[in-house]
Design an enzyme around this catalytic site. Structure first.
Site, short mmCIF file in Angstrom:
data_model
loop_
_atom_site.label_atom_id
_atom_site.label_comp_id
_atom_site.label_asym_id
_atom_site.label_seq_id
_atom_site.Cartn_x
_atom_site.Cartn_y
_atom_site.Cartn_z
N ALA A 58 -32.91 9.51 -5.02
CA ALA A 58 -32.00 10.54 -4.70
C ALA A 58 -31.12 10.48 -3.56
O ALA A 58 -30.84 11.59 -2.95
CB ALA A 58 -32.93 11.90 -4.56
N LYS A 86 -27.50 0.43 -7.00
CA LYS A 86 -27.24 1.94 -7.37
C LYS A 86 -28.32 2.39 -8.05
O LYS A 86 -29.03 3.69 -7.76
CB LYS A 86 -26.08 2.38 -8.13
CG LYS A 86 -25.83 3.65 -8.64
CD LYS A 86 -24.56 3.81 -9.29
CE LYS A 86 -24.66 3.18 -10.75
NZ LYS A 86 -23.50 3.45 -11.62
N THR A 128 -12.21 6.65 3.15
CA THR A 128 -11.38 7.18 2.26
C THR A 128 -11.72 8.34 1.34
O THR A 128 -12.87 8.00 0.77
CB THR A 128 -10.33 6.28 1.45
OG1 THR A 128 -10.07 5.33 2.24
CG2 THR A 128 -9.20 6.72 0.85
N PRO A 157 -25.35 6.40 -3.31
CA PRO A 157 -25.16 5.39 -2.97
C PRO A 157 -24.04 4.84 -2.13
O PRO A 157 -23.98 4.16 -1.27
CB PRO A 157 -24.80 4.52 -4.29
CG PRO A 157 -24.70 5.28 -5.51
CD PRO A 157 -25.20 6.72 -4.87
N HIS A 160 0.76 -1.07 0.07
CA HIS A 160 -0.01 0.02 0.09
C HIS A 160 0.67 1.29 -0.03
O HIS A 160 0.43 2.38 -0.34
CB HIS A 160 -1.12 -0.05 1.25
CG HIS A 160 -2.15 0.74 1.04
ND1 HIS A 160 -2.45 1.95 0.34
CD2 HIS A 160 -3.36 0.45 1.49
CE1 HIS A 160 -3.51 2.41 0.51
NE2 HIS A 160 -4.16 1.46 0.91
#
Length: 612
Positions: free
Chosen positions: A413, A406, A441, A416, A327
């Site tokens: 409205a 989604k 994140t 997601p 990472h």
């Protein structure tokens, strides 16, 4: 992808790097105001009052001085955070990084043309390698489309770190070696490393200036595979990369001291485009249930992973694939990008190679024969044992929610991503009876060399809504209103954080300035509420949206009594992966996922019934 490529012919991958704005330093007052807001869910009245006083004192006193020094630093750097973040978040960390820091993910090909099937590992592997190498070539030629948000180009620097990159252990701090160059910058390595049954090999992927083809790659893989299965298992030097960092650094120094040639061999692995791992296990994998793939990617045989490589492409005996990536040099959206590219190519070609079967006379793979002794073999044994013991404590729940996705949240409205974050808050609240401090994140790639910022999803608004959901006297309308307030708050935070107006990295910068100046750690960072609200890497929920494609990933929890929670979003489903530690009796990844799916239904029900 092809259309994008055609559109971007005049644009080069890295052409906007020099015109990106520098990473801004937020206002001290704003950051502290946001910080105070974020600790509220975890404090009683007295505790909050005390923290408020500490923050005020910091703002009027030492904080002001540190902020000025940070502004000075920012004047001389286009990204004041970059070097600090790399060191503090990754290179200074001493715990074994292969299990605790790397992110992993399965390749999604088992959902279509490549279901699990024994005997397919090498042939599929050769095709997969070829598509990965084509992506490498696009990057070398700067033909990879520039990522944009609307018309605004995003930072592409991390893409330089995908290939020919490796972390090297140090006694107190690791370093990153990067050998990648674009074609216009000059020559760069053109070999890959292959690990199989404790042995290591390398071979060149270019022959007469052209990529070798899948039939040629298959010839190379078959040679390695047969050699490894017909001869004894190798010394498994790769297992050392799964060790505690200082221990690995010392073992590496000792290995080089044994024979200088060992350094040459290590450098061949470090500089290789990536590592290709040949595993001899077969994880269960169906589109509905692939938890075992994650378990094996994170906790599988350390003798066939080079934990420090930016990219390990892992193949299992039943033709299932995945990756394990360090990472430190880059964030997971890069892997999402290459994995999606490869998956699209496999769909286009129905998972087959349709070109020439001709195999040219190419040199055989070269084995990297390390000089070892009893001490090194003992170090390897210890490394394997500690890795497998730690990995056996890991619980992974990977599951697909298929009632809706989604399409329906958009119709209502509701964003997601925020929908899933709030469902997680509700699930944690129901399971544990308290709010869970949460790290989501946000990407800051609008800025030069921008990487990430923290969105603290456990807001006052989210907690009020969770409480109303558990309160039998709260009306549906009241619950719906509280939920919509929580949505609005989360959406604003995500916007702020992406545009350089978060506060976690700012506070880290102020703390590091104090350390560099030899000043005592300011009281703000010693306050119990700082860590209770997640500060200093103490988030109980460590989460990330993996994207809107077919790609999924996971990282282990940030703290022992926490969860890692990662998800991607499709039109008709949400795919989630949750990690926890078995030795922590209060956490249970499977139970949390169950509660999250329950929360999804409750939230949609709320939208449908509250206005009746």
């Amino acid at each position: 992808m092809e259309n994008q490529l055609a559109k971007s012919i005049e644009e080069r991958t890295f052409q906007y790097q020099d015109s990106l704005p520098p990473l801004p330093v937020p206002s001290l007052e704003e950051s502290l105001k946001k910080y105070l807001e974020s600790v509220k869910p975890f404090a009683n009245e007295d505790e909050y009052k005390k923290t408020e006083e500490i923050v005020q004192k910091f703002q009027d006193g030492v904080g002001k001085t540190l902020h000025q020094k940070l502004l000075e630093r920012a004047k001389g750097k286009r990204n004041w955070l970059e070097e600090w973040w790399l060191n503090v978040a990754y290179l200074d960390v001493r715990i074994p990084s292969q299990l605790n820091v790397n992110f992993v993910g399965p390749s999604p090909h088992f959902e279509h043309y490549w279901p699990a099937r024994e005997g397919t590992q090498l042939e599929r592997g050769s095709i997969l390698l070829w598509h990965n190498l084509n992506y490498w070539q696009l990057l070398r030629r700067e033909k990879l489309p520039v990522h944009k948000s609307g018309n605004t180009p995003l930072d592409m620097n991390q893409f330089r770190m995908l290939f020919s990159t490796c972390k090297v252990p140090g006694i107190t701090r690791d370093s990153i070696m990067n050998y990648f160059k674009t074609e216009s910058e000059g020559h760069c390595p053109t070999h890959i490393a292959v690990l199989c049954r404790g042995r290591a090999f390398v071979f060149d992927v270019l022959h007469d200036g052209c990529l070798i083809t899948p039939p040629e790659l298959l010839r190379q893989l078959t040679y390695i595979y047969q050699k490894c299965w017909n001869e004894p298992v190798g010394p498994s030097i790769a297992a050392l990369t799964s060790e505690e960092r200082t221990r690995w650094a010392k073992a590496r120094e000792y290995l080089i001291g044994l024979d200088p040639e060992n350094l040459t061999l290590l450098e061949k692995i470090q500089s290789s485009l990536f590592v290709y791992s040949i595993e001899d296990t077969s994880p269960h994998a169906t589109p509905e249930n692939f938890s075992q793939v994650f378990e094996m990617l994170l906790g599988g045989d350390p003798a066939v992973r080079w934990g420090d490589k930016s990219y390990n492409l892992i193949s299992f005996a039943n033709g299932i694939f995945g990756c394990s990536c360090d990472h430190a040099p880059y964030d997971a959206m890069l892997m999402v990008n290459i994995a999606h590219y490869v998956d699209e190519k496999l769909l286009e070609t129905e998972g087959r190679w349709k070109g020439s079967e001709k195999v040219r006379d190419i040199p055989l793979p070269e084995e990297l024969a390390f000089t070892v002794d009893e001490k090194i073999l003992n170090d390897v044994y210890q490394a394997k044992a500690q890795h497998l013991k730690a990995a056996s404590d890991l619980q992974i729940a990977a599951s697909t929610f298929t009632s809706f996705g989604k399409k329906l949240t958009k119709k209502e409205a509701l964003h997601p991503d925020t929908f899933i974050q709030l469902a997680l808050q509700l699930a944690y609240y129901r399971l544990h009876g308290r709010p869970g401090c949460c790290y989501e994140t946000a990407m800051t790639r609008y800025f030069y060399h921008g990487r990430t910022e923290t969105v603290r999803s456990c807001t006052v608004e989210a907690v009020r809504w969770c409480q109303s959901m558990q309160d039998p006297s709260a009306s549906l309308l009241e619950r719906q209103q509280k939920m919509l307030d929580a949505f609005a708050k989360h959406n604003k935070m995500m916007r702020d954080c992406s545009h350089g107006k978060g506060f976690d990295r700012h506070l880290l910068g102020l703390l590091l300035i104090a350390k560099e100046e030899g000043l005592p750690v300011p009281e703000l960072f010693e306050d119990p509420l700082f860590s209770r609200s997640g500060g200093g890497g103490n988030f109980v929920l460590s989460t990330s949206l993996v994207g809107y494609l077919r790609i999924q990933g996971v990282v282990v929890p940030m703290v022992h009594n926490g969860y890692g929670f990662f998800y991607h979003i499709r039109d008709d489903r949400f795919v989630v992966t949750c990690s926890s530690w078995r030795s922590c009796l209060e956490t249970d990844a499977e139970k949390l996922v169950e509660m999250i799916f329950h929360a999804f239904h409750d939230m949609i029900h709320l939208m449908n019934t509250a206005h009746l």
